[in-house]
Design a protein around this motif. Structure first.
Motif, PDB file in Angstrom:
ATOM      1  N   LEU A  11      12.272 -65.342  82.998  1.00 41.88           N
ATOM      2  CA  LEU A  11      13.563 -65.348  83.684  1.00 41.88           C
ATOM      3  C   LEU A  11      14.321 -64.042  83.508  1.00 41.88           C
ATOM      4  O   LEU A  11      15.143 -63.684  84.340  1.00 41.88           O
ATOM      5  CB  LEU A  11      14.414 -66.529  83.197  1.00 41.88           C
ATOM      6  CG  LEU A  11      13.900 -67.909  83.592  1.00 41.88           C
ATOM      7  CD1 LEU A  11      14.754 -68.991  82.943  1.00 41.88           C
ATOM      8  CD2 LEU A  11      13.883 -68.071  85.102  1.00 41.88           C
ATOM      9  N   MET A  12      14.062 -63.330  82.425  1.00 39.19           N
ATOM     10  CA  MET A  12      14.777 -62.083  82.163  1.00 39.19           C
ATOM     11  C   MET A  12      14.160 -60.892  82.898  1.00 39.19           C
ATOM     12  O   MET A  12      14.735 -59.832  82.950  1.00 39.19           O
ATOM     13  CB  MET A  12      14.832 -61.803  80.656  1.00 39.19           C
ATOM     14  CG  MET A  12      15.659 -62.814  79.886  1.00 39.19           C
ATOM     15  SD  MET A  12      17.350 -62.983  80.509  1.00 39.19           S
ATOM     16  CE  MET A  12      18.011 -61.400  80.099  1.00 39.19           C
ATOM     17  N   GLN A  13      12.971 -61.074  83.466  1.00 35.92           N
ATOM     18  CA  GLN A  13      12.352 -60.008  84.232  1.00 35.92           C
ATOM     19  C   GLN A  13      13.064 -59.867  85.575  1.00 35.92           C
ATOM     20  O   GLN A  13      13.434 -60.853  86.196  1.00 35.92           O
ATOM     21  CB  GLN A  13      10.863 -60.293  84.462  1.00 35.92           C
ATOM     22  CG  GLN A  13      10.045 -60.227  83.198  1.00 35.92           C
ATOM     23  CD  GLN A  13       8.589 -60.563  83.453  1.00 35.92           C
ATOM     24  OE1 GLN A  13       8.139 -60.660  84.585  1.00 35.92           O
ATOM     25  NE2 GLN A  13       7.841 -60.727  82.372  1.00 35.92           N
ATOM     26  N   VAL A  14      13.274 -58.658  85.984  1.00 36.03           N
ATOM     27  CA  VAL A  14      13.919 -58.394  87.269  1.00 36.03           C
ATOM     28  C   VAL A  14      12.869 -58.500  88.368  1.00 36.03           C
ATOM     29  O   VAL A  14      11.867 -57.785  88.339  1.00 36.03           O
ATOM     30  CB  VAL A  14      14.579 -56.993  87.282  1.00 36.03           C
ATOM     31  CG1 VAL A  14      15.197 -56.702  88.630  1.00 36.03           C
ATOM     32  CG2 VAL A  14      15.614 -56.892  86.172  1.00 36.03           C
ATOM     33  N   ILE A  18      11.641 -54.765  94.213  1.00 35.83           N
ATOM     34  CA  ILE A  18      11.460 -53.339  93.916  1.00 35.83           C
ATOM     35  C   ILE A  18      10.591 -53.274  92.671  1.00 35.83           C
ATOM     36  O   ILE A  18      10.943 -53.870  91.642  1.00 35.83           O
ATOM     37  CB  ILE A  18      12.810 -52.623  93.661  1.00 35.83           C
ATOM     38  CG1 ILE A  18      13.761 -52.825  94.836  1.00 35.83           C
ATOM     39  CG2 ILE A  18      12.586 -51.140  93.392  1.00 35.83           C
ATOM     40  CD1 ILE A  18      15.190 -52.390  94.534  1.00 35.83           C
ATOM     41  N   ASP A  19       9.467 -52.576  92.746  1.00 35.39           N
ATOM     42  CA  ASP A  19       8.580 -52.578  91.588  1.00 35.39           C
ATOM     43  C   ASP A  19       9.197 -51.827  90.404  1.00 35.39           C
ATOM     44  O   ASP A  19      10.149 -51.062  90.558  1.00 35.39           O
ATOM     45  CB  ASP A  19       7.169 -52.075  91.933  1.00 35.39           C
ATOM     46  CG  ASP A  19       7.110 -50.592  92.277  1.00 35.39           C
ATOM     47  OD1 ASP A  19       7.815 -49.788  91.648  1.00 35.39           O
ATOM     48  OD2 ASP A  19       6.314 -50.236  93.162  1.00 35.39           O
ATOM     49  N   ASN A  20       8.650 -52.095  89.229  1.00 35.94           N
ATOM     50  CA  ASN A  20       9.200 -51.535  87.993  1.00 35.94           C
ATOM     51  C   ASN A  20       9.283 -50.015  88.018  1.00 35.94           C
ATOM     52  O   ASN A  20      10.269 -49.438  87.563  1.00 35.94           O
ATOM     53  CB  ASN A  20       8.368 -51.986  86.786  1.00 35.94           C
ATOM     54  CG  ASN A  20       8.535 -53.461  86.492  1.00 35.94           C
ATOM     55  OD1 ASN A  20       9.452 -54.104  86.988  1.00 35.94           O
ATOM     56  ND2 ASN A  20       7.637 -53.999  85.698  1.00 35.94           N
ATOM     57  N   LYS A  21       8.242 -49.375  88.518  1.00 37.93           N
ATOM     58  CA  LYS A  21       8.211 -47.902  88.567  1.00 37.93           C
ATOM     59  C   LYS A  21       9.370 -47.369  89.408  1.00 37.93           C
ATOM     60  O   LYS A  21      10.053 -46.415  89.024  1.00 37.93           O
ATOM     61  CB  LYS A  21       6.868 -47.445  89.128  1.00 37.93           C
ATOM     62  CG  LYS A  21       6.669 -45.947  89.116  1.00 37.93           C
ATOM     63  CD  LYS A  21       5.297 -45.574  89.658  1.00 37.93           C
ATOM     64  CE  LYS A  21       5.485 -44.798  90.881  1.00 37.93           C
ATOM     65  NZ  LYS A  21       5.005 -44.903  92.105  1.00 37.93           N
ATOM     66  N   ASP A  22       9.603 -47.978  90.557  1.00 38.08           N
ATOM     67  CA  ASP A  22      10.695 -47.536  91.421  1.00 38.08           C
ATOM     68  C   ASP A  22      12.063 -47.852  90.801  1.00 38.08           C
ATOM     69  O   ASP A  22      12.976 -47.028  90.873  1.00 38.08           O
ATOM     70  CB  ASP A  22      10.575 -48.168  92.814  1.00 38.08           C
ATOM     71  CG  ASP A  22       9.468 -47.532  93.640  1.00 38.08           C
ATOM     72  OD1 ASP A  22       9.267 -46.313  93.519  1.00 38.08           O
ATOM     73  OD2 ASP A  22       8.802 -48.258  94.401  1.00 38.08           O
ATOM     74  N   ARG A  80      25.163 -51.333  88.394  1.00 34.51           N
ATOM     75  CA  ARG A  80      23.968 -51.289  89.231  1.00 34.51           C
ATOM     76  C   ARG A  80      22.728 -51.005  88.373  1.00 34.51           C
ATOM     77  O   ARG A  80      21.664 -51.586  88.587  1.00 34.51           O
ATOM     78  CB  ARG A  80      24.113 -50.234  90.345  1.00 34.51           C
ATOM     79  CG  ARG A  80      22.936 -50.182  91.291  1.00 34.51           C
ATOM     80  CD  ARG A  80      22.766 -51.458  92.079  1.00 34.51           C
ATOM     81  NE  ARG A  80      21.536 -51.423  92.885  1.00 34.51           N
ATOM     82  CZ  ARG A  80      21.072 -52.434  93.572  1.00 34.51           C
ATOM     83  NH1 ARG A  80      21.722 -53.581  93.583  1.00 34.51           N
ATOM     84  NH2 ARG A  80      19.962 -52.319  94.262  1.00 34.51           N
ATOM     85  N   ILE A  81      22.887 -50.125  87.396  1.00 33.29           N
ATOM     86  CA  ILE A  81      21.786 -49.834  86.483  1.00 33.29           C
ATOM     87  C   ILE A  81      21.362 -51.117  85.760  1.00 33.29           C
ATOM     88  O   ILE A  81      20.172 -51.424  85.662  1.00 33.29           O
ATOM     89  CB  ILE A  81      22.167 -48.727  85.480  1.00 33.29           C
ATOM     90  CG1 ILE A  81      22.350 -47.391  86.216  1.00 33.29           C
ATOM     91  CG2 ILE A  81      21.132 -48.605  84.360  1.00 33.29           C
ATOM     92  CD1 ILE A  81      23.028 -46.307  85.393  1.00 33.29           C
ATOM     93  N   ARG A  82      22.331 -51.884  85.290  1.00 34.58           N
ATOM     94  CA  ARG A  82      22.013 -53.156  84.620  1.00 34.58           C
ATOM     95  C   ARG A  82      21.376 -54.137  85.593  1.00 34.58           C
ATOM     96  O   ARG A  82      20.436 -54.854  85.235  1.00 34.58           O
ATOM     97  CB  ARG A  82      23.278 -53.771  83.994  1.00 34.58           C
ATOM     98  CG  ARG A  82      23.821 -52.979  82.813  1.00 34.58           C
ATOM     99  CD  ARG A  82      22.866 -52.916  81.635  1.00 34.58           C
ATOM    100  NE  ARG A  82      22.679 -54.263  81.100  1.00 34.58           N
ATOM    101  CZ  ARG A  82      21.518 -54.748  80.673  1.00 34.58           C
ATOM    102  NH1 ARG A  82      20.433 -54.010  80.685  1.00 34.58           N
ATOM    103  NH2 ARG A  82      21.443 -55.978  80.216  1.00 34.58           N
ATOM    104  N   THR A  83      21.853 -54.170  86.835  1.00 34.52           N
ATOM    105  CA  THR A  83      21.272 -55.050  87.853  1.00 34.52           C
ATOM    106  C   THR A  83      19.795 -54.751  88.050  1.00 34.52           C
ATOM    107  O   THR A  83      18.991 -55.669  88.268  1.00 34.52           O
ATOM    108  CB  THR A  83      22.028 -54.880  89.192  1.00 34.52           C
ATOM    109  OG1 THR A  83      23.393 -55.251  89.003  1.00 34.52           O
ATOM    110  CG2 THR A  83      21.421 -55.724  90.291  1.00 34.52           C
ATOM    111  N   LEU A  84      19.446 -53.481  87.964  1.00 33.73           N
ATOM    112  CA  LEU A  84      18.060 -53.062  88.150  1.00 33.73           C
ATOM    113  C   LEU A  84      17.231 -53.180  86.868  1.00 33.73           C
ATOM    114  O   LEU A  84      16.074 -52.780  86.838  1.00 33.73           O
ATOM    115  CB  LEU A  84      18.014 -51.628  88.673  1.00 33.73           C
ATOM    116  CG  LEU A  84      18.607 -51.415  90.068  1.00 33.73           C
ATOM    117  CD1 LEU A  84      18.658 -49.932  90.407  1.00 33.73           C
ATOM    118  CD2 LEU A  84      17.828 -52.197  91.123  1.00 33.73           C
ATOM    119  N   GLY A  85      17.841 -53.716  85.819  1.00 36.03           N
ATOM    120  CA  GLY A  85      17.109 -53.937  84.574  1.00 36.03           C
ATOM    121  C   GLY A  85      17.135 -52.778  83.609  1.00 36.03           C
ATOM    122  O   GLY A  85      16.438 -52.792  82.597  1.00 36.03           O
ATOM    123  N   GLY A  86      17.938 -51.769  83.907  1.00 34.58           N
ATOM    124  CA  GLY A  86      18.025 -50.603  83.028  1.00 34.58           C
ATOM    125  C   GLY A  86      19.248 -50.663  82.136  1.00 34.58           C
ATOM    126  O   GLY A  86      19.999 -51.639  82.125  1.00 34.58           O
TER     127      GLY A  86
END
Length: 170
Positions: A11-14, A18-22, A80-86
């Motif tokens: 569930l914590m995976q985004v 958009i793939d992880n690399k992107d 937005r960075i947090r939204t993308l998992g960063g």
């Protein structure tokens, strides 16, 4: 317990198309933008607090509007960075090491005209940078959400602020 941990990790995976690399590449771009925005925010506060001269009232109010708009941008980019998992940069050391905006020290007093000119140059520099990053985010990394945010919430704000600053030189 093992099942709960398994579901928590899944569930914590985004998973937003958009793939992880992107996503990682977009987060690098966004952290660069975040550092520049934070540096300009602090510079605008500096000018707001240390302004003197005949147009004090008008510029003091203008700089306040600008640093408030920049704070909103900083918050939006970090979220937005947090939204993308960063994870967004979050320390003065990180911001100062990453930014391309030249800092102004209080020991170097500037006239109103010099402050306006410097802010105009900085907003125009960020505008040019963001314009290029929109294309990279959209075309290279297929992140339309971030491209839209950069267009609507950063590019247009910086263009408008630059226009308002330019008006003082007419």
């Amino acid at each position: 317990m093992i099942i709960e941990q398994f579901f928590k990790e899944i569930l914590m995976q985004v998973d937003i198309g958009i793939d992880n690399k992107d996503r990682d590449a977009v987060n690098v771009i966004l952290n660069q933008i975040l550092a520049d925005e934070m540096a300009l925010y602090v510079k605008t506060l500096n000018y707001h607090w240390n302004l003197v001269g005949p147009d004090f009232d008008a510029l003091h109010a203008l700089f306040k509007k600008q640093y408030e708009a920049l704070f909103d941008i900083v918050d939006l980019v970090a979220e937005r960075i947090r939204t993308l998992g960063g994870f967004p940069l979050a320390s003065l050391i990180e911001f100062s090491q990453k930014t391309r905006i030249k800092e102004d020290l209080i020991a170097v007093r500037k006239t109103q005209s010099q402050m306006l000119e410097q802010l105009l140059k900085d907003h125009e520099a960020i505008t040019k940078s963001v314009r290029l990053e929109i294309l990279r985010v959209q075309d290279d990394h297929k992140d339309l959400g971030t491209a839209n945010m950069l267009t609507d919430n950063l590019l247009e704000v910086h263009e408008k602020i630059a226009w308002m600053l330019r008006a003082f030189f007419v």
